[in-house]
Design an enzyme around this catalytic site. Structure first.
Site, PDB file in Angstrom:
ATOM      1  N   ASP A 102       0.934  -1.224   0.010  1.00  0.00           N
ATOM      2  CA  ASP A 102       0.004  -0.062   0.057  1.00  0.00           C
ATOM      3  C   ASP A 102       0.570   1.298   0.064  1.00  0.00           C
ATOM      4  OD1 ASP A 102      -2.156  -2.037   0.336  1.00  0.00           O
ATOM      5  OD2 ASP A 102      -3.116  -0.909   1.932  1.00  0.00           O
ATOM      6  N   HIS A 248       3.679  -2.005   3.212  1.00  0.00           N
ATOM      7  CA  HIS A 248       3.795  -0.632   2.668  1.00  0.00           C
ATOM      8  C   HIS A 248       5.124  -0.346   1.840  1.00  0.00           C
ATOM      9  CE1 HIS A 248       0.417  -0.196   5.612  1.00  0.00           C
ATOM     10  NE2 HIS A 248      -0.037   0.711   4.979  1.00  0.00           N
TER      11      HIS A 248
HETATM   12 ZN   LIG Z   1      -2.809   3.335   3.157  1.00  0.00          ZN
END
Ligand SMILES: [Zn+2]
Length: 288
Positions: A102, A248
């Site tokens: 992400d 992430h």
């Molecule tokens: Zn996010």
């Protein structure tokens, strides 16, 4: 109270338009949303019929909104609508895991992530921020060129996303959709809310945009934890077929050596998956 009344009016008007829309998949409210709607109508009727009972009506509504807010603050909950937290249990997905990444693309981190994935012939799903896709279009196209998929993580990743009304929330998602389509030529089919937080407006908006909500089975908390060992443990103990894992490449915490946590965790995770004969698939494989 005025804000609540305005928001409710907006929601029910919006929900009505959604259920009446002819050429769109019919939006079906979750049981909790349906019950909330009935409760609000009941409270309104009670206020008209017996105005002196207003404290009971108000108390019921406040309790209902506490429940709705709680459901929205729980990223893996299904109470506000369908939410993909595991790959479906299907024969063709046996021994499959979905890695989702992400908040990118990030010009320093994402190219290294792509190299690590290539090194293990792994596939991942990138939930990208629309603005960043526009900022780094070549990088976004490179993600797709290497066989990965980009899905929608909103246009700006606003921290107050779960507090937005339907118009602003819809604009964030629609613009994210347009940014990714314009750069990659492909429309996302999944949406993930920033930080996984949402409110009752989200589900009808996703229905209108033909998007499905996806969260995760386990996350490493790698935006806040600089301890790569702990992040790895959260994701990989145990690893199970059907897991959707979250890391992430944007907003990444840094280890003591200054590296983005994902760059230390991902190779270990890919090794562990390989050792357990688990294959990586994109979330789109979950679509039947
Ligand atoms: Zn996010």
């Amino acid at each position: 109270m005025a804000y609540m009344a305005e928001a409710l009016g907006e929601f029910f008007g919006f929900a009505l338009r959604m259920t009446e829309a002819q050429d769109l998949p019919r939006w079906r409210p979750s049981p909790l949303l349906l019950a909330s709607g009935v409760l609000h109508l009941g409270a309104a009727a009670a206020l008209i019929a017996r105005p002196r009972y207003w404290p009971w009506a108000l108390g019921g509504l406040v309790a209902n909104h506490i429940v709705l807010a709680g459901a929205g603050l729980w990223p893996r909950s299904q109470f506000l609508g369908p939410n993909l937290t595991h790959l479906p249990a299907r024969g063709d997905l046996e021994r499959s895991v979905a890695i989702t990444i992400d908040d990118g693309p990030d010009p320093d981190i994402t190219p290294q992530v792509l190299e690590q994935l290539d090194g293990h012939r792994a596939r991942a799903t990138f939930f990208c921020i629309g603005e960043r896709v526009l900022q780094y279009p070549d990088l976004a196209r490179e993600i797709v060129r290497r066989g990965h998929v980009i899905e929608n993580h909103s246009q700006r990743h606003r921290h107050n996303f779960s507090l937005l009304g339907p118009q602003a929330m819809s604009a964030e998602i629609r613009r994210g959709q347009e940014s990714i389509l314009s750069v990659t030529g492909s429309s996302p089919v999944f949406f993930r809310a920033p930080a996984g937080l949402r409110n009752p407006f989200l589900d009808p908006i996703l229905a209108r945009l033909r998007l499905r909500l996806a969260s995760w089975t386990r996350r490493g908390f790698d935006t806040v934890s600089a301890d790569a060992d702990a992040v790895f443990r959260r994701l990989a103990t145990p690893l199970r077929s059907g897991d959707i894992l979250l890391l992430h490449d944007g907003h990444a915490a840094r280890t003591r050596r200054g590296a983005a946590v994902i760059l230390e965790v991902l190779p270990r995770l890919l090794d562990a998956l390989q050792a357990q004969r688990l294959t990586t698939v994109t979330l789109r494989s979950a679509l039947s």
